[in-house]
Design a protein around this motif. Structure first.
Motif, PDB file in Angstrom:
ATOM      1  N   MET A 247       0.801  -1.224   0.000  1.00  0.00           N
ATOM      2  CA  MET A 247       0.000   0.000   0.000  1.00  0.00           C
ATOM      3  C   MET A 247       0.833   1.274   0.000  1.00  0.00           C
ATOM      4  O   MET A 247       0.275   2.373  -0.019  1.00  0.00           O
ATOM      5  N   GLN A 248       2.169   1.184   0.021  1.00  0.00           N
ATOM      6  CA  GLN A 248       2.983   2.396  -0.116  1.00  0.00           C
ATOM      7  C   GLN A 248       2.807   2.962  -1.524  1.00  0.00           C
ATOM      8  O   GLN A 248       2.727   2.223  -2.504  1.00  0.00           O
ATOM      9  N   GLN A 249       2.766   4.293  -1.619  1.00  0.00           N
ATOM     10  CA  GLN A 249       2.557   4.947  -2.899  1.00  0.00           C
ATOM     11  C   GLN A 249       3.834   4.908  -3.746  1.00  0.00           C
ATOM     12  O   GLN A 249       4.944   4.825  -3.231  1.00  0.00           O
ATOM     13  N   ALA A 250       3.632   4.982  -5.066  1.00  0.00           N
ATOM     14  CA  ALA A 250       4.775   4.909  -5.978  1.00  0.00           C
ATOM     15  C   ALA A 250       4.477   5.722  -7.235  1.00  0.00           C
ATOM     16  O   ALA A 250       3.323   5.882  -7.627  1.00  0.00           O
ATOM     17  N   ALA A 251       5.533   6.229  -7.843  1.00  0.00           N
ATOM     18  CA  ALA A 251       5.451   6.898  -9.148  1.00  0.00           C
ATOM     19  C   ALA A 251       6.015   5.946 -10.193  1.00  0.00           C
ATOM     20  O   ALA A 251       7.035   5.291  -9.966  1.00  0.00           O
ATOM     21  N   ILE A 252       5.331   5.855 -11.329  1.00  0.00           N
ATOM     22  CA  ILE A 252       5.719   4.912 -12.379  1.00  0.00           C
ATOM     23  C   ILE A 252       5.941   5.673 -13.678  1.00  0.00           C
ATOM     24  O   ILE A 252       5.138   6.528 -14.054  1.00  0.00           O
ATOM     25  N   LYS A 253       7.044   5.341 -14.359  1.00  0.00           N
ATOM     26  CA  LYS A 253       7.338   5.969 -15.645  1.00  0.00           C
ATOM     27  C   LYS A 253       7.634   4.864 -16.653  1.00  0.00           C
ATOM     28  O   LYS A 253       8.531   4.040 -16.440  1.00  0.00           O
ATOM     29  N   LEU A 254       6.863   4.819 -17.746  1.00  0.00           N
ATOM     30  CA  LEU A 254       7.056   3.817 -18.786  1.00  0.00           C
ATOM     31  C   LEU A 254       8.100   4.293 -19.793  1.00  0.00           C
ATOM     32  O   LEU A 254       8.184   5.477 -20.101  1.00  0.00           O
ATOM     33  N   ARG A 255       8.858   3.345 -20.320  1.00  0.00           N
ATOM     34  CA  ARG A 255       9.927   3.709 -21.266  1.00  0.00           C
ATOM     35  C   ARG A 255       9.356   4.326 -22.535  1.00  0.00           C
ATOM     36  O   ARG A 255       9.966   5.209 -23.132  1.00  0.00           O
ATOM     37  N   SER A 256       8.153   3.872 -22.951  1.00  0.00           N
ATOM     38  CA  SER A 256       7.555   4.404 -24.173  1.00  0.00           C
ATOM     39  C   SER A 256       6.907   5.767 -23.959  1.00  0.00           C
ATOM     40  O   SER A 256       6.592   6.460 -24.923  1.00  0.00           O
ATOM     41  N   TYR A 262       2.742   8.017 -14.072  1.00  0.00           N
ATOM     42  CA  TYR A 262       1.604   7.267 -13.534  1.00  0.00           C
ATOM     43  C   TYR A 262       1.816   7.056 -12.040  1.00  0.00           C
ATOM     44  O   TYR A 262       2.954   7.012 -11.555  1.00  0.00           O
ATOM     45  N   THR A 263       0.732   6.937 -11.341  1.00  0.00           N
ATOM     46  CA  THR A 263       0.804   6.670  -9.904  1.00  0.00           C
ATOM     47  C   THR A 263       0.298   5.266  -9.618  1.00  0.00           C
ATOM     48  O   THR A 263      -0.473   4.690 -10.394  1.00  0.00           O
ATOM     49  N   GLY A 264       0.738   4.739  -8.500  1.00  0.00           N
ATOM     50  CA  GLY A 264       0.313   3.399  -8.118  1.00  0.00           C
ATOM     51  C   GLY A 264       0.627   3.133  -6.670  1.00  0.00           C
ATOM     52  O   GLY A 264       0.978   4.043  -5.905  1.00  0.00           O
ATOM     53  N   PHE A 286      -1.086  -0.153 -10.854  1.00  0.00           N
ATOM     54  CA  PHE A 286      -1.412   1.170 -11.394  1.00  0.00           C
ATOM     55  C   PHE A 286      -2.720   1.682 -10.791  1.00  0.00           C
ATOM     56  O   PHE A 286      -3.673   0.923 -10.623  1.00  0.00           O
ATOM     57  N   ASP A 287      -2.758   2.994 -10.502  1.00  0.00           N
ATOM     58  CA  ASP A 287      -4.025   3.623 -10.122  1.00  0.00           C
ATOM     59  C   ASP A 287      -4.914   3.798 -11.347  1.00  0.00           C
ATOM     60  O   ASP A 287      -6.140   3.617 -11.268  1.00  0.00           O
ATOM     61  N   ALA A 288      -4.325   4.173 -12.472  1.00  0.00           N
ATOM     62  CA  ALA A 288      -5.047   4.323 -13.735  1.00  0.00           C
ATOM     63  C   ALA A 288      -4.295   3.526 -14.805  1.00  0.00           C
ATOM     64  O   ALA A 288      -3.089   3.705 -14.975  1.00  0.00           O
ATOM     65  N   ILE A 289      -5.001   2.656 -15.492  1.00  0.00           N
ATOM     66  CA  ILE A 289      -4.360   1.760 -16.447  1.00  0.00           C
ATOM     67  C   ILE A 289      -3.933   2.527 -17.705  1.00  0.00           C
ATOM     68  O   ILE A 289      -4.739   3.236 -18.307  1.00  0.00           O
ATOM     69  N   PRO A 290      -2.663   2.418 -18.119  1.00  0.00           N
ATOM     70  CA  PRO A 290      -2.230   3.044 -19.377  1.00  0.00           C
ATOM     71  C   PRO A 290      -2.986   2.456 -20.566  1.00  0.00           C
ATOM     72  O   PRO A 290      -3.308   1.256 -20.572  1.00  0.00           O
TER      73      PRO A 290
END
Length: 381
Positions: A247-256, A262-264, A286-290
């Motif tokens: 449940m810890q928050q995270a920032a996500i960055k896709l290579r493309s 994105y947050t998750g 993911f909080d919101a699906i790419p």
């Protein structure tokens, strides 16, 4: 006179060179930018590189072998639960179903005919039983011969035999009807297995067969991912992974999509470490699906493992070591001094200072063109 003039000119050039060196080299290399600590919140993150994956990826297989008659979806397409994905050529199975239905209808007619005949035989039996009983009484009174009574009894026994035979035929017809009904159900089930439907709302990530291709039972034809279970799997060193919790928050960055953040949140911390790499697998949802997304795409995540509120912060690149102590270079006037500090926490950019500095301390910012700092060194600001 010429000699004194020559020496004078040389001395002037040396003095001029010294002035130029002092102002253009020494002063420049000894001039440092300064900054002061700031107050605010510090978020500690753990960075990891991983790949996009999903908790639920369904392998859609053929339940029966055969030639693919129709295939309706391709990779990269979205589907709904219950959508027909493909159908397999039933060959002669529909004909077998028609034959079984005709046989069931025939068995039903035969059973109905036998039941009608049984009704007629039961009526005849009632009449023959009356005749038999009457002849039996007449025989006792000697009004009829034994032969006449025997004939009445024989007629009654014969009709009973016919009735029992009809009942047996009815029972046999019922069994045949039941068998044919089961056969029809089995054929229908086989036909249903030749049509494959999607078990979920999902996204097709792989198609392993094409139309007119022959497939074997249990051969994988589609792979469908449940997008609600999409996550990024990263491997974190054991020395850091202990700080990661669900449940810890995270920032996500896709290579493309390097410019899209994105947050998750952490959804799974695998209980077993890799004995070779000494890393632990972490899954971040993911909080919101790419849209679209690509399984196995490289992704960078920064997991927020701690947050410190209203702390004294300095740029992390200013923290250094001098004579075995951790600290920063500071100035109160025109000289540099090394100030030991205690670091409360740090992230990739900043460090929170527990002790050793106050908000008014001037911190020296070394640059590649500056002279190396030393204790008591004269500086310019």
């Amino acid at each position: 006179m010429n000699r004194w003039l020559k020496y004078t000119i040389i001395a002037l050039f040396i003095a001029l060179g010294g002035v130029i060196f002092y102002n253009k080299v020494y002063v420049v290399k000894s001039t440092f930018a300064v900054t002061k600590p700031t107050s605010g919140d510090l978020t500690v993150t753990i960075r990891g590189i991983g790949n996009v994956d999903a908790k639920n990826i369904y392998a859609i297989t053929a339940q029966s072998g055969g030639k693919i008659d129709e295939i309706l979806f391709d990779e990269g397409m979205w589907i709904k639960k219950g959508d027909l994905l493909l159908s397999i050529d039933p060959v002669d199975t529909p004909m077998l179903l028609d034959e079984a239905k005709l046989a069931l209808r025939k068995a039903g007619h035969e059973a109905a005919s036998t039941r009608d005949n049984l009704v007629s035989l039961e009526a005849q039996k009632a009449l023959l039983e009356t005749t038999h009983n009457r002849y039996k009484k007449l025989l006792e009174q000697k009004f009829v011969s034994q032969a006449e009574y025997d004939k009445a009894k024989s007629d009654l026994d014969n009709i009973n035999a016919q009735i029992n035979s009809s009942k047996s035929k009815i029972a046999s017809a019922a069994s045949e009807e039941s068998r044919l009904q089961k056969s029809i159900e089995a054929i229908n089930a086989k036909l249903n297995r030749l049509k494959i439907y999607s078990p979920i709302d999902g996204y097709v990530i792989a198609k392993e067969a094409e139309k007119n291709q022959y497939v074997l039972p249990s051969a994988v034809i589609f792979k469908i991912v449940d997008p609600t279970t999409l996550w990024v799997k990263v491997n974190i060193d054991e020395r850091l992974a202990n700080q990661v919790k669900p449940m810890q928050q995270a920032a996500i960055k896709l290579r493309s999509k390097p410019d899209t953040k994105y947050t998750g949140a952490v959804q799974r911390v695998v209980a077993m470490s890799n004995a070779v790499t000494l890393e632990r697998e972490i899954a971040i949802g993911f909080d919101a699906i790419p849209n679209p997304f690509y399984i196995n795409e490289q992704a960078e995540v920064n997991i927020e493992v701690a947050k410190y509120e209203n702390v004294l912060k300095i740029p992390l690149n200013l923290v250094t070591k001098f004579e075995g102590k951790k600290g920063v270079w500071v100035t109160s006037d025109t000289t540099a001094h090394f100030q030991p500090i205690s670091v409360l926490a740090q992230n990739d950019d900043e460090a929170a200072v527990a002790s050793g500095l106050d908000a008014n301390t001037e911190l020296l910012i070394p640059a590649i063109n500056n002279k190396p700092l030393s204790e008591g060194m004269k500086i310019f600001k």
